[in-house]
Motif scaffolding. Sequence first.
Motif, PDB file in Angstrom:
ATOM      1  N   VAL A  65       0.897  -0.840   0.294  1.00 51.95           N
ATOM      2  CA  VAL A  65       0.174   0.191  -0.356  1.00 51.95           C
ATOM      3  C   VAL A  65       0.545   0.745  -0.031  1.00 51.95           C
ATOM      4  O   VAL A  65       2.376   1.016   0.740  1.00 51.95           O
ATOM      5  CB  VAL A  65      -0.983  -0.526   1.136  1.00 51.95           C
ATOM      6  N   LEU A  66       0.341   2.473   0.128  1.00 45.58           N
ATOM      7  CA  LEU A  66       0.764   3.262  -0.458  1.00 45.58           C
ATOM      8  C   LEU A  66       0.416   4.817   0.293  1.00 45.58           C
ATOM      9  O   LEU A  66      -1.171   4.627  -0.030  1.00 45.58           O
ATOM     10  CB  LEU A  66       1.037   4.148  -1.718  1.00 45.58           C
ATOM     11  N   PHE A  67       0.776   5.396   0.987  1.00 45.23           N
ATOM     12  CA  PHE A  67       0.202   5.794   2.019  1.00 45.23           C
ATOM     13  C   PHE A  67       1.070   7.645   1.561  1.00 45.23           C
ATOM     14  O   PHE A  67       2.214   7.726   1.723  1.00 45.23           O
ATOM     15  CB  PHE A  67       0.445   6.474   3.772  1.00 45.23           C
ATOM     16  N   THR A  68       0.617   9.072   0.846  1.00 42.22           N
ATOM     17  CA  THR A  68       1.016   9.974   0.424  1.00 42.22           C
ATOM     18  C   THR A  68       0.434  11.489   1.475  1.00 42.22           C
ATOM     19  O   THR A  68      -1.247  10.874   1.869  1.00 42.22           O
ATOM     20  CB  THR A  68       0.368  10.175  -0.942  1.00 42.22           C
ATOM     21  N   SER A  69       0.314  11.912   1.987  1.00 41.41           N
ATOM     22  CA  SER A  69       0.582  13.012   2.690  1.00 41.41           C
ATOM     23  C   SER A  69       0.515  14.600   1.663  1.00 41.41           C
ATOM     24  O   SER A  69       1.133  15.011   0.652  1.00 41.41           O
ATOM     25  CB  SER A  69       1.559  13.512   3.583  1.00 41.41           C
ATOM     26  N   MET A  70      -0.243  14.862   1.775  1.00 41.71           N
ATOM     27  CA  MET A  70      -0.849  16.775   1.170  1.00 41.71           C
ATOM     28  C   MET A  70      -1.701  17.499   1.882  1.00 41.71           C
ATOM     29  O   MET A  70      -2.170  16.911   2.539  1.00 41.71           O
ATOM     30  CB  MET A  70      -0.783  16.384  -0.444  1.00 41.71           C
ATOM     31  N   ASP A  71      -1.927  18.434   1.657  1.00 41.44           N
ATOM     32  CA  ASP A  71      -2.551  19.687   1.668  1.00 41.44           C
ATOM     33  C   ASP A  71      -4.228  19.381   0.893  1.00 41.44           C
ATOM     34  O   ASP A  71      -4.025  18.533  -0.474  1.00 41.44           O
ATOM     35  CB  ASP A  71      -2.419  20.650   1.821  1.00 41.44           C
ATOM     36  N   ARG A  72      -4.653  20.271   1.156  1.00 46.31           N
ATOM     37  CA  ARG A  72      -6.256  20.582   0.456  1.00 46.31           C
ATOM     38  C   ARG A  72      -5.638  21.083  -1.107  1.00 46.31           C
ATOM     39  O   ARG A  72      -6.811  20.779  -2.174  1.00 46.31           O
ATOM     40  CB  ARG A  72      -7.056  21.619   1.393  1.00 46.31           C
ATOM     41  N   GLY A 124      -5.325   2.575 -10.276  1.00 44.80           N
ATOM     42  CA  GLY A 124      -6.872   2.203 -10.793  1.00 44.80           C
ATOM     43  C   GLY A 124      -7.351   2.753  -9.895  1.00 44.80           C
ATOM     44  O   GLY A 124      -7.304   2.624  -8.433  1.00 44.80           O
ATOM     45  N   ALA A 125      -9.133   3.255  -9.950  1.00 44.76           N
ATOM     46  CA  ALA A 125      -9.708   3.638  -9.085  1.00 44.76           C
ATOM     47  C   ALA A 125     -10.061   2.924  -7.957  1.00 44.76           C
ATOM     48  O   ALA A 125     -10.607   3.042  -7.013  1.00 44.76           O
ATOM     49  CB  ALA A 125     -10.940   4.367  -9.278  1.00 44.76           C
ATOM     50  N   GLY A 126     -10.520   0.753  -8.807  1.00 48.57           N
ATOM     51  CA  GLY A 126     -10.905   0.468  -6.991  1.00 48.57           C
ATOM     52  C   GLY A 126      -9.507   0.028  -6.176  1.00 48.57           C
ATOM     53  O   GLY A 126     -10.484  -0.952  -5.330  1.00 48.57           O
ATOM     54  N   ASN A 127      -8.630   0.792  -6.141  1.00 45.66           N
ATOM     55  CA  ASN A 127      -7.319   0.368  -6.065  1.00 45.66           C
ATOM     56  C   ASN A 127      -7.059   1.106  -4.754  1.00 45.66           C
ATOM     57  O   ASN A 127      -6.629   1.027  -3.664  1.00 45.66           O
ATOM     58  CB  ASN A 127      -5.934  -0.121  -6.398  1.00 45.66           C
ATOM     59  N   TRP A 128      -8.459   2.074  -4.561  1.00 46.29           N
ATOM     60  CA  TRP A 128      -8.735   3.126  -3.748  1.00 46.29           C
ATOM     61  C   TRP A 128      -9.065   1.986  -2.313  1.00 46.29           C
ATOM     62  O   TRP A 128     -10.581   1.891  -1.971  1.00 46.29           O
ATOM     63  CB  TRP A 128      -8.850   4.421  -3.921  1.00 46.29           C
ATOM     64  N   VAL A 129      -8.329   3.080  -0.896  1.00 48.49           N
ATOM     65  CA  VAL A 129      -8.295   2.200   0.379  1.00 48.49           C
ATOM     66  C   VAL A 129      -8.859   3.516   1.308  1.00 48.49           C
ATOM     67  O   VAL A 129      -9.691   2.586   1.680  1.00 48.49           O
ATOM     68  CB  VAL A 129      -7.046   1.834   1.049  1.00 48.49           C
ATOM     69  N   GLY A 130      -8.538   3.949   1.020  1.00 52.83           N
ATOM     70  CA  GLY A 130      -8.768   5.304   2.036  1.00 52.83           C
ATOM     71  C   GLY A 130      -8.650   6.012   2.141  1.00 52.83           C
ATOM     72  O   GLY A 130      -7.770   6.828   1.515  1.00 52.83           O
ATOM     73  N   PHE A 159      -4.311  15.024  -7.013  1.00 55.67           N
ATOM     74  CA  PHE A 159      -3.129  13.864  -7.063  1.00 55.67           C
ATOM     75  C   PHE A 159      -4.024  13.202  -6.402  1.00 55.67           C
ATOM     76  O   PHE A 159      -3.251  11.131  -6.862  1.00 55.67           O
ATOM     77  CB  PHE A 159      -2.218  14.334  -5.224  1.00 55.67           C
ATOM     78  N   LYS A 160      -5.365  12.480  -6.249  1.00 58.65           N
ATOM     79  CA  LYS A 160      -6.024  11.156  -6.074  1.00 58.65           C
ATOM     80  C   LYS A 160      -6.652  10.939  -7.838  1.00 58.65           C
ATOM     81  O   LYS A 160      -6.325   9.992  -8.205  1.00 58.65           O
ATOM     82  CB  LYS A 160      -6.952  11.874  -5.170  1.00 58.65           C
ATOM     83  N   TYR A 202      -4.338  15.883   4.221  1.00 53.46           N
ATOM     84  CA  TYR A 202      -4.833  14.820   3.665  1.00 53.46           C
ATOM     85  C   TYR A 202      -4.150  13.379   3.620  1.00 53.46           C
ATOM     86  O   TYR A 202      -3.327  13.685   3.121  1.00 53.46           O
ATOM     87  CB  TYR A 202      -6.078  14.704   2.308  1.00 53.46           C
ATOM     88  N   VAL A 203      -4.495  12.590   3.789  1.00 52.17           N
ATOM     89  CA  VAL A 203      -3.202  11.233   3.342  1.00 52.17           C
ATOM     90  C   VAL A 203      -4.866  10.357   2.818  1.00 52.17           C
ATOM     91  O   VAL A 203      -5.751   9.676   3.680  1.00 52.17           O
ATOM     92  CB  VAL A 203      -2.889  10.505   4.972  1.00 52.17           C
ATOM     93  N   LEU A 204      -3.998   9.909   1.882  1.00 53.37           N
ATOM     94  CA  LEU A 204      -4.540   8.935   0.564  1.00 53.37           C
ATOM     95  C   LEU A 204      -3.827   7.637   0.547  1.00 53.37           C
ATOM     96  O   LEU A 204      -2.561   8.018   0.493  1.00 53.37           O
ATOM     97  CB  LEU A 204      -4.799   9.767  -0.964  1.00 53.37           C
ATOM     98  N   CYS A 205      -4.764   6.221   0.581  1.00 57.72           N
ATOM     99  CA  CYS A 205      -4.020   5.011   0.557  1.00 57.72           C
ATOM    100  C   CYS A 205      -4.349   4.316  -0.724  1.00 57.72           C
ATOM    101  O   CYS A 205      -5.638   4.108  -0.637  1.00 57.72           O
ATOM    102  CB  CYS A 205      -4.250   4.249   2.142  1.00 57.72           C
TER     103      CYS A 205
END
Length: 92
Positions: free
Chosen positions: A18-25, A40-46, A31-32, A67-70
């Motif tokens: 998994v990849l966790f990325t941190s960013m501001d608004r 792939g959009a289906g591999n978005w965890v949260g 970036f999402k 924000y942290v996207l996983c």
Amino acid sequence: MMYPRLKLLHRLLRPEGVLFTSMDRNEMATFKLLLEEVFGAGNWVGEIAWRNVTDNNPTNICLEHEYVLCFAKSKSALSPVWKSPYLDAKKS
């Protein structure tokens, strides 16, 4: 500039990685979209959002979020429960 690096990272990740990325608004929406293209959009965890700092903002609307996207390399390869074998957490 980020696209080639993310493609390489995706290739190097293990199937259950998994990849966790941190960013501001300011960066989050764009970036999402980039992460959805690579992983792939289906591999978005949260997404995790937290209030980073406070200032003297007189409104009731907080603008200081990070924000942290996983994303997973393969969401189907992930364990349904994430639990560390090294953490003395309360067992349910």
